[in-house]
Design an enzyme around this catalytic site. Structure first.
Site, mmCIF file in Angstrom:
data_model
loop_
_atom_site.group_PDB
_atom_site.id
_atom_site.type_symbol
_atom_site.label_atom_id
_atom_site.label_comp_id
_atom_site.label_asym_id
_atom_site.label_seq_id
_atom_site.Cartn_x
_atom_site.Cartn_y
_atom_site.Cartn_z
ATOM 1 N N ARG A 158 0.842 -1.195 0.000
ATOM 2 C CA ARG A 158 0.000 0.000 0.000
ATOM 3 C C ARG A 158 0.879 1.247 0.000
ATOM 4 O O ARG A 158 2.010 1.228 0.481
ATOM 5 C CB ARG A 158 -0.910 0.025 1.228
ATOM 6 C CG ARG A 158 -1.825 -1.196 1.371
ATOM 7 C CD ARG A 158 -2.595 -1.141 2.684
ATOM 8 N NE ARG A 158 -3.520 -2.257 2.820
ATOM 9 C CZ ARG A 158 -3.228 -3.416 3.424
ATOM 10 N NH1 ARG A 158 -2.011 -3.590 3.956
ATOM 11 N NH2 ARG A 158 -4.115 -4.375 3.514
ATOM 12 N N LYS A 182 -1.900 -2.775 8.045
ATOM 13 C CA LYS A 182 -3.094 -2.434 8.818
ATOM 14 C C LYS A 182 -3.118 -3.225 10.126
ATOM 15 O O LYS A 182 -2.718 -4.386 10.160
ATOM 16 C CB LYS A 182 -4.355 -2.721 8.008
ATOM 17 C CG LYS A 182 -4.573 -1.748 6.851
ATOM 18 C CD LYS A 182 -5.903 -1.997 6.183
ATOM 19 C CE LYS A 182 -6.169 -0.958 5.092
ATOM 20 N NZ LYS A 182 -7.484 -1.170 4.434
ATOM 21 N N HIS A 253 -2.682 2.638 -5.742
ATOM 22 C CA HIS A 253 -3.512 1.454 -5.524
ATOM 23 C C HIS A 253 -3.708 0.686 -6.817
ATOM 24 O O HIS A 253 -3.890 -0.529 -6.802
ATOM 25 C CB HIS A 253 -4.862 1.863 -4.919
ATOM 26 C CG HIS A 253 -5.396 0.847 -3.952
ATOM 27 N ND1 HIS A 253 -4.742 0.496 -2.787
ATOM 28 C CD2 HIS A 253 -6.523 0.086 -3.983
ATOM 29 C CE1 HIS A 253 -5.434 -0.418 -2.144
ATOM 30 N NE2 HIS A 253 -6.514 -0.692 -2.849
ATOM 31 N N ARG A 256 -0.903 -1.628 -7.119
ATOM 32 C CA ARG A 256 -1.140 -2.761 -6.202
ATOM 33 C C ARG A 256 -2.103 -3.755 -6.852
ATOM 34 O O ARG A 256 -1.869 -4.963 -6.835
ATOM 35 C CB ARG A 256 -1.710 -2.228 -4.886
ATOM 36 C CG ARG A 256 -2.078 -3.280 -3.838
ATOM 37 C CD ARG A 256 -2.411 -2.540 -2.541
ATOM 38 N NE ARG A 256 -3.173 -3.326 -1.587
ATOM 39 C CZ ARG A 256 -2.644 -4.148 -0.680
ATOM 40 N NH1 ARG A 256 -1.329 -4.320 -0.653
ATOM 41 N NH2 ARG A 256 -3.400 -4.795 0.165
ATOM 42 N N HIS A 279 -3.788 -8.964 3.254
ATOM 43 C CA HIS A 279 -5.243 -8.975 3.418
ATOM 44 C C HIS A 279 -5.633 -9.827 4.622
ATOM 45 O O HIS A 279 -5.171 -10.965 4.751
ATOM 46 C CB HIS A 279 -5.927 -9.552 2.173
ATOM 47 C CG HIS A 279 -5.927 -8.628 1.004
ATOM 48 N ND1 HIS A 279 -6.053 -9.065 -0.291
ATOM 49 C CD2 HIS A 279 -5.820 -7.272 0.928
ATOM 50 C CE1 HIS A 279 -6.028 -8.029 -1.112
ATOM 51 N NE2 HIS A 279 -5.885 -6.940 -0.397
ATOM 52 N N TYR A 288 -9.421 -10.256 -7.012
ATOM 53 C CA TYR A 288 -8.465 -10.256 -8.119
ATOM 54 C C TYR A 288 -8.671 -11.443 -9.053
ATOM 55 O O TYR A 288 -8.291 -11.379 -10.223
ATOM 56 C CB TYR A 288 -7.033 -10.237 -7.581
ATOM 57 C CG TYR A 288 -6.743 -8.973 -6.810
ATOM 58 C CD1 TYR A 288 -6.585 -7.765 -7.472
ATOM 59 C CD2 TYR A 288 -6.680 -8.986 -5.428
ATOM 60 C CE1 TYR A 288 -6.346 -6.600 -6.777
ATOM 61 C CE2 TYR A 288 -6.434 -7.820 -4.715
ATOM 62 C CZ TYR A 288 -6.273 -6.631 -5.396
ATOM 63 O OH TYR A 288 -6.051 -5.477 -4.697
#
Length: 309
Positions: A158, A182, A253, A256, A279, A288
């Site tokens: 990210r 995250k 993004h 990414r 994730h 994806y």
């Protein structure tokens, strides 16, 4: 910003402190949830100046969401606001402001899944080669910009993770970058030879030209020597990609998304891609696979003699 009585402002301040303490929420999420809570209270207050928190019920929650929808809020925004409302009413119930939680019965509009724009393989190669060509004369800014796009595409990290990198997070011997993602979860992501070459040139010829006392150990720096911010990184990616004929308009993004799609198209396991991207849920990574299928169908339609008709 909506004007509220002092007691409601004080309530929001207390709620904000609670949000910052729990679940490792980002500053952006806290701001969004506080803004939604303020909007909800303003909706309550607009009904009557004498309204009290205890009057916040399911009917009011639904009318607030309906008002947001009438103003043209997207379904994804509506889904987030419903989630924010449930978080707020759960806290109000926990702290004794409500006797029962109306948010438990509040549904969420299902957000449309939008397939992200991605670069074709040759477009991605073209973007990286254009950045490399621009850095050929060892101009410090061009060296930095090349490293930005190479690292984003090579690793799929990210933009916030990219800007947060320190020199010590890079293991060039093993070609690994240590990322704080995250929820403050740390992971290691590999990068390829071109990214390593860009990294070497930046550390040798580029970064020393920007370093000031306040630079610290930040890997990527802005013009004044401070840590690179996300806005600058977005500008760099947009400018590099926009120069490629036929490429969709995108920021970090998009690189990414492109990295993840190209990994899957190259045969990478879905769980490996999930780990690389950081994730928490497999469902996020599975998006994806839909991108890859859509691209496969498009190629089939264009190339196969019996695809149409």
């Amino acid at each position: 910003m909506e004007e509220l009585p002092e007691d409601m402002d004080a309530l929001l301040e207390e709620y904000g402190r609670n949000l910052r303490l729990g679940r490792n929420r980002s500053a952006h999420t806290v701001r969004a949830y506080l803004g939604d809570a303020r909007s909800l209270l303003a909706h309550l207050y607009a009904r009557s100046a004498d309204s009290a928190i205890r009057e916040l019920d399911l009917t009011l929650l639904r009318s607030w969401l309906a008002a947001q929808s009438a103003r043209g809020a997207a379904r994804t925004t509506m889904a987030r606001r419903a989630s924010a409302a449930r978080t707020f009413t759960a806290w109000l119930t926990k702290t004794g402001r409500l006797t029962a939680d109306p948010g438990l019965r509040l549904g969420s509009p299902k957000a449309h899944r939008v397939l992200p724009a991605v670069l074709g393989r040759q477009q991605a190669v073209g973007a990286m080669e254009a950045a490399e060509s621009g850095a050929a004369q060892h101009d410090p800014m061009a060296l930095r910009d090349r490293l930005i796009v190479e690292l984003l595409y090579s690793t799929g990290i990210r933009v916030s993770e990219l800007c947060g990198l320190d020199i010590d997070d890079i293991d060039r011997e093993r070609r690994l970058v240590r990322v704080l993602g995250k929820g403050n979860k740390e992971r290691s992501v590999p990068f390829g030879g071109p990214a390593d070459a860009a990294l070497g040139d930046w550390l040798r010829f580029g970064r020393p030209a920007f370093v000031v006392a306040a630079s610290g150990r930040a890997l990527l720096l802005g013009r004044r020597g401070g840590r690179l911010d996300q806005r600058q990184a977005r500008t760099v990616v947009h400018e590099v990609v926009s120069a490629i004929p036929g490429a969709p308009d995108m920021g970090p993004h998009g690189l990414r998304h492109s990295a993840a799609t190209h990994l899957l198209e190259g045969g990478a396991d879905l769980r490996v891609v999930q780990e690389l991207l950081g994730h928490a849920s497999m469902a996020t990574t599975q998006l994806y696979t839909h991108v890859s299928i859509e691209r496969l169908k498009k190629v089939h339609d264009q190339a196969h003699p019996r695809a149409r008709g």
